[in-house]
Design a protein around this motif. Structure first.
Motif, PDB file in Angstrom:
ATOM      1  N   ALA A 140       0.826  -1.211   0.000  1.00 36.74           N
ATOM      2  CA  ALA A 140       0.000   0.000   0.000  1.00 36.74           C
ATOM      3  C   ALA A 140       0.858   1.258   0.000  1.00 36.74           C
ATOM      4  O   ALA A 140       0.430   2.311  -0.471  1.00 36.74           O
ATOM      5  CB  ALA A 140      -0.939  -0.004   1.205  1.00 36.74           C
ATOM      6  N   SER A 141       2.068   1.166   0.543  1.00 37.28           N
ATOM      7  CA  SER A 141       2.961   2.332   0.637  1.00 37.28           C
ATOM      8  C   SER A 141       3.973   2.307  -0.502  1.00 37.28           C
ATOM      9  O   SER A 141       4.583   1.270  -0.773  1.00 37.28           O
ATOM     10  CB  SER A 141       3.696   2.328   1.973  1.00 37.28           C
TER      11      SER A 141
ATOM     12  N   GLU B 250      -1.311   5.047  -2.776  1.00 35.35           N
ATOM     13  CA  GLU B 250      -2.309   5.094  -1.709  1.00 35.35           C
ATOM     14  C   GLU B 250      -1.788   5.920  -0.539  1.00 35.35           C
ATOM     15  O   GLU B 250      -2.479   6.785   0.007  1.00 35.35           O
ATOM     16  CB  GLU B 250      -2.657   3.672  -1.263  1.00 35.35           C
TER      17      GLU B 250
END
Length: 376
Positions: free
Chosen positions: A152-153, A231
């Motif tokens: 997500a990072s 995100e």
């Protein structure tokens, strides 16, 4: 068939081709484009230098900054660093090797994606980064399309990437197109499209008489796509370029340039596929595209300010740690000077930093942003 012959055939079949299409073919044709040919484009033997050709300290400083960004994101168990247009992979190798040595916690969380369109350069990347690929730290792809489980990072890094994306060229006569007469390329002008005029209204300036202005529609779409795929994370873009304010002051109009053997070439039409073609980056437009997808953009810095901010806390120990002799320190000092001083790359290149999913007061604390803010 040569690339020139292929472009001539396309013009004869379809009519005048936009300059952006010509630039696309010259740089990225799968077999004959500048970045697709199996020749040396970088360093002393090539046509230009990048910061990673100067010294490993550039990658080491960015490794330090990436580690700081990871911590600002809450030290997630997995984070992906995406490098756009990584060339030979020297920067990636420097980042990974230094991260492994100095930032072991970050290294354990790190996954590194290299996005490279050229098959020839992807093969070189596989060789340069073989150890990290074997350890499943690195993957190489031709685009940014998500494959498998993506963390997500993300930290997306683009060094001298956007200047090599195709641009439209506009004047008061309209949009620049390329015709062919007697086997030679000839410039012509066709009516500008609404999208190009809208760009000039929003992010640039309309050309004066006998002026040309670039419209980086491809770059706009790329930035928007990148920002949409983050995100939570950061975008760092380093390039030579300008702001709308500088254009309004009469600068940076008509910046298309060709490079061959470390010299400015007389024309982008002389040796298609055999010379680099670039255009200065419109950072105002770049920032607007990122903000349109939810990113918060920091004030633009010079490369000098950015690297000084990262390195001043430990007096650039990343550069000098492995020096054993005074002569070695002197050599590294000259290389570092080239990266950060106005006479080298320090004031020529600018750095755009954007963040998403990070509190503004946290992102503002990045060391790379600190030096510029503290100066009068």
């Amino acid at each position: 068939m040569t690339l020139r012959e292929r472009i001539v055939a396309e013009i004869r079949e379809k009519g005048p081709t936009p300059f952006s299409r010509y630039m696309e073919l010259c740089l990225y044709h799968p077999e004959l484009g500048y970045y697709s040919r199996n020749v040396e484009q970088f360093g002393k033997a090539g046509d230009f230098y990048t910061s990673s050709d100067i010294h490993a300290v550039f990658g080491r400083l960015m490794a330090r900054q990436f580690d700081e960004m990871w911590r600002m994101l809450g030290s997630p168990p997995e984070i992906e660093v995406v490098e756009l247009g990584p060339g030979r992979g020297l920067f990636a190798r420097d980042v990974l090797d230094w991260t492994e040595k100095k930032f072991p916690e970050f290294f354990r969380a790190l996954r590194y994606l290299l996005v490279e369109r050229s098959a020839a350069l992807r093969a070189r990347l596989a060789s340069t980064l073989a150890r990290h690929i074997e350890n499943r730290m690195v993957r190489i792809d031709k685009d940014l399309a998500d494959a498998g489980n993506v963390p997500a990072s993300r930290i997306v890094f683009a060094n001298e990437f956007f200047d090599a994306l195709p641009v439209e060229v506009l004047s008061r006569k309209g949009e620049l197109g390329i015709e062919e007469k007697g086997g030679k390329f000839v410039e012509t002008w066709v009516p500008a499209r609404p999208e190009e005029l809208d760009f000039l209204d929003a992010n640039s300036v309309h050309p004066e008489e006998r002026e040309r202005v670039e419209v980086p529609l491809v770059g706009q779409h790329v930035v928007a796509d990148i920002a949409a795929r983050i995100e939570s994370g950061f975008l760092v873009a380093i390039d030579y370029g300008y702001t709308r304010e500088e254009q309004l002051a009469g600068r940076h109009r008509g910046t298309v340039t060709a490079y061959r053997q470390h010299s400015v070439s007389a024309s982008p039409y002389e040796a298609p596929g055999e010379q680099d073609i670039t255009a200065h980056v419109n950072f105002t437009a770049l920032a607007a595209a990122a903000e349109g997808k939810g990113m918060r953009v920091q004030p633009l810095l010079t490369q000098s300010q950015f690297l000084m901010g990262i390195g001043e806390a430990n007096q650039f120990a990343d550069a000098f740690e492995e020096c054993r002799l005074p002569q070695e320190r002197a050599k590294v000092a000259l290389q570092l000077k080239h990266l950060i001083t106005p006479s080298g790359m320090g004031e020529t290149f600018h750095v755009l930093v954007a963040a998403k999913g990070v509190a503004p007061e946290v992102a503002n604390g990045l060391s790379g942003l600190s030096f510029g803010r503290h100066q009068p």
